[in-house]
Design a protein around this motif. Structure first.
Motif, mmCIF file in Angstrom:
data_model
loop_
_atom_site.group_PDB
_atom_site.id
_atom_site.type_symbol
_atom_site.label_atom_id
_atom_site.label_comp_id
_atom_site.label_asym_id
_atom_site.label_seq_id
_atom_site.Cartn_x
_atom_site.Cartn_y
_atom_site.Cartn_z
ATOM 1 N N SER A 1 0.839 -1.195 0.000
ATOM 2 C CA SER A 1 0.000 0.000 0.000
ATOM 3 C C SER A 1 0.879 1.252 0.000
ATOM 4 O O SER A 1 2.085 1.180 0.188
ATOM 5 C CB SER A 1 -0.911 0.004 1.235
ATOM 6 O OG SER A 1 -0.144 -0.085 2.429
ATOM 7 N N GLY A 2 0.229 2.409 -0.208
ATOM 8 C CA GLY A 2 0.945 3.658 -0.036
ATOM 9 C C GLY A 2 1.003 4.584 -1.227
ATOM 10 O O GLY A 2 0.225 4.459 -2.183
ATOM 11 N N VAL A 3 1.950 5.509 -1.168
ATOM 12 C CA VAL A 3 2.058 6.607 -2.128
ATOM 13 C C VAL A 3 2.406 6.081 -3.520
ATOM 14 O O VAL A 3 3.386 5.359 -3.700
ATOM 15 C CB VAL A 3 3.133 7.613 -1.672
ATOM 16 C CG1 VAL A 3 3.261 8.740 -2.698
ATOM 17 C CG2 VAL A 3 2.791 8.181 -0.307
ATOM 18 N N LEU A 4 1.596 6.491 -4.492
ATOM 19 C CA LEU A 4 1.794 6.078 -5.883
ATOM 20 C C LEU A 4 1.689 7.314 -6.763
ATOM 21 O O LEU A 4 0.672 8.011 -6.751
ATOM 22 C CB LEU A 4 0.742 5.051 -6.284
ATOM 23 C CG LEU A 4 0.797 4.516 -7.725
ATOM 24 C CD1 LEU A 4 2.074 3.719 -7.953
ATOM 25 C CD2 LEU A 4 -0.425 3.652 -8.017
ATOM 26 N N CYS A 5 2.735 7.583 -7.535
ATOM 27 C CA CYS A 5 2.785 8.769 -8.399
ATOM 28 C C CYS A 5 2.452 8.376 -9.841
ATOM 29 O O CYS A 5 3.020 7.430 -10.393
ATOM 30 C CB CYS A 5 4.168 9.415 -8.329
ATOM 31 S SG CYS A 5 4.305 10.936 -9.303
ATOM 32 N N ILE A 6 1.538 9.129 -10.445
ATOM 33 C CA ILE A 6 1.058 8.840 -11.793
ATOM 34 C C ILE A 6 1.169 10.107 -12.642
ATOM 35 O O ILE A 6 0.796 11.198 -12.196
ATOM 36 C CB ILE A 6 -0.421 8.382 -11.757
ATOM 37 C CG1 ILE A 6 -0.589 7.199 -10.796
ATOM 38 C CG2 ILE A 6 -0.921 8.030 -13.148
ATOM 39 C CD1 ILE A 6 -2.037 6.926 -10.418
ATOM 40 N N ALA A 7 1.701 9.967 -13.854
ATOM 41 C CA ALA A 7 1.769 11.094 -14.786
ATOM 42 C C ALA A 7 0.576 11.047 -15.720
ATOM 43 O O ALA A 7 0.114 9.978 -16.116
ATOM 44 C CB ALA A 7 3.070 11.043 -15.581
ATOM 45 N N LYS A 8 0.075 12.214 -16.092
ATOM 46 C CA LYS A 8 -1.118 12.304 -16.939
ATOM 47 C C LYS A 8 -0.791 12.403 -18.424
ATOM 48 O O LYS A 8 -1.703 12.355 -19.256
ATOM 49 C CB LYS A 8 -1.965 13.503 -16.518
ATOM 50 C CG LYS A 8 -2.550 13.400 -15.124
ATOM 51 C CD LYS A 8 -3.416 14.624 -14.829
ATOM 52 C CE LYS A 8 -4.081 14.526 -13.485
ATOM 53 N NZ LYS A 8 -4.933 15.713 -13.214
ATOM 54 N N ASN A 9 0.485 12.556 -18.758
ATOM 55 C CA ASN A 9 0.864 12.649 -20.166
ATOM 56 C C ASN A 9 2.306 12.180 -20.319
ATOM 57 O O ASN A 9 3.053 12.045 -19.335
ATOM 58 C CB ASN A 9 0.685 14.079 -20.694
ATOM 59 C CG ASN A 9 1.413 15.107 -19.835
ATOM 60 O OD1 ASN A 9 2.644 15.156 -19.824
ATOM 61 N ND2 ASN A 9 0.657 15.928 -19.094
#
Length: 294
Positions: free
Chosen positions: A63-71
């Motif tokens: 679990s935890g922090v997940l970074c996602i880019a939108k482009n």
């Protein structure tokens, strides 16, 4: 389970991923995914109308922090951050046994288990006593002991883990190599650790710092909060999730503390623990380097 959005900007989305949830799936009927909860089920595909790009990944059980880019452009900029090691990730974990040191550097290479090389399901740490593995790569994890105690009648330790590199299953494999397998880790306990309701590994804090690409300053995400808008180009950015284990009654009811080695429960205490694990050395602590290159 809810996928809580922590921060969002035009380029990035940062969420708190629940345990036992996939990031995405090629099965259009699979609903237990991060993408299903925050976007369209096919958003991880390039053919999607609004594709998402996962600049980091968390295991199904983590679990935890997940970074996602939108482009793609944002994903490329974030990728350079990781490549230049301008990001820092801190994980809270509960491991089996009482850890008998305060601070450690684990520099065992990590490669694929030959028995599962076709599926790449299991990984193996290259230790002085380990067998051969497939395509080993250099891996480095720092470990800081926070507290010892008992989960039911079993000895366990709470540790802070900081991956310097980002290999598949790195933290789980390195802990297992020290014979301190993460509590509830079915895969690296040889399918034996089935009593806990989850695997106790949580990405607690994510940090990145400013960098330059072609003389352009890369802006940071802006917090979703009622406070005044953050400066467009802050010198650094970090996000921390609430502590996930002791607030869980299923764990708290089984937990008994023995010794607090480094305080970590409040946000200020946790940040201080991160400062300790960031130092190249700490005077007056029990320290050990685990490496096959000694």
């Amino acid at each position: 389970m809810e996928v809580k959005k922590l921060y969002e900007s035009g380029d990035y989305l940062i969420v708190n991923k629940p345990y036992d949830m996939y990031i995405n799936s090629d099965d259009e009927n699979e609903k237990n995914t991060v993408t299903y909860h925050i976007a369209s089920p096919d958003s991880h595909l390039s053919t999607s109308f609004q594709p998402l790009h996962f600049v980091q990944r968390l295991d199904y059980a983590t679990s935890g922090v997940l970074c996602i880019a939108k482009n793609k452009s944002a994903a490329g900029r974030a990728g350079k951050l990781f490549e230049k090691r301008l990001t820092k990730k801190y994980y809270l974990a509960v491991v089996r046994g009482h850890v008998e040191l305060d601070l450690a550097d684990i520099e065992y290479d990590v490669g694929m288990d030959p028995s599962t090389a076709d599926s790449s399901h299991r990984m193996v740490a290259v230790t002085p006593s380990s067998e051969a593995c497939v395509l080993p790569r250099a891996a480095h994890t720092r470990l800081l002991l926070l507290e010892t105690g008992y989960y039911g009648s079993d000895a366990v330790s709470v540790v802070l883990l900081k991956p310097i590199t980002g290999r598949r299953h790195q933290l789980r494999v390195h802990c297992s190599a020290l014979r301190h397998t993460i509590l509830g880790d079915y895969t690296y306990s040889g399918a034996a650790d089935v009593a806990p309701h989850r695997m106790f590994l949580h990405a607690t804090r994510f940090y990145w710092q400013l960098y330059y690409v072609s003389d352009d300053v890369h802006p940071e995400p802006v917090p979703l909060c009622p406070a005044p808008r953050a400066p467009p180009f802050p010198p650094s950015f970090h996000i921390k999730t609430p502590e996930p284990f002791f607030s869980d009654q299923k764990f708290a009811s089984q937990w008994k503390s023995e010794q607090v080695v480094c305080k970590y429960k409040s946000e200020a205490e946790f940040m201080a623990a991160c400062d300790v694990i960031d130092r190249s050395y700490v005077i007056g602590v029990r320290y050990k380097l685990f490496s096959c290159r000694e």
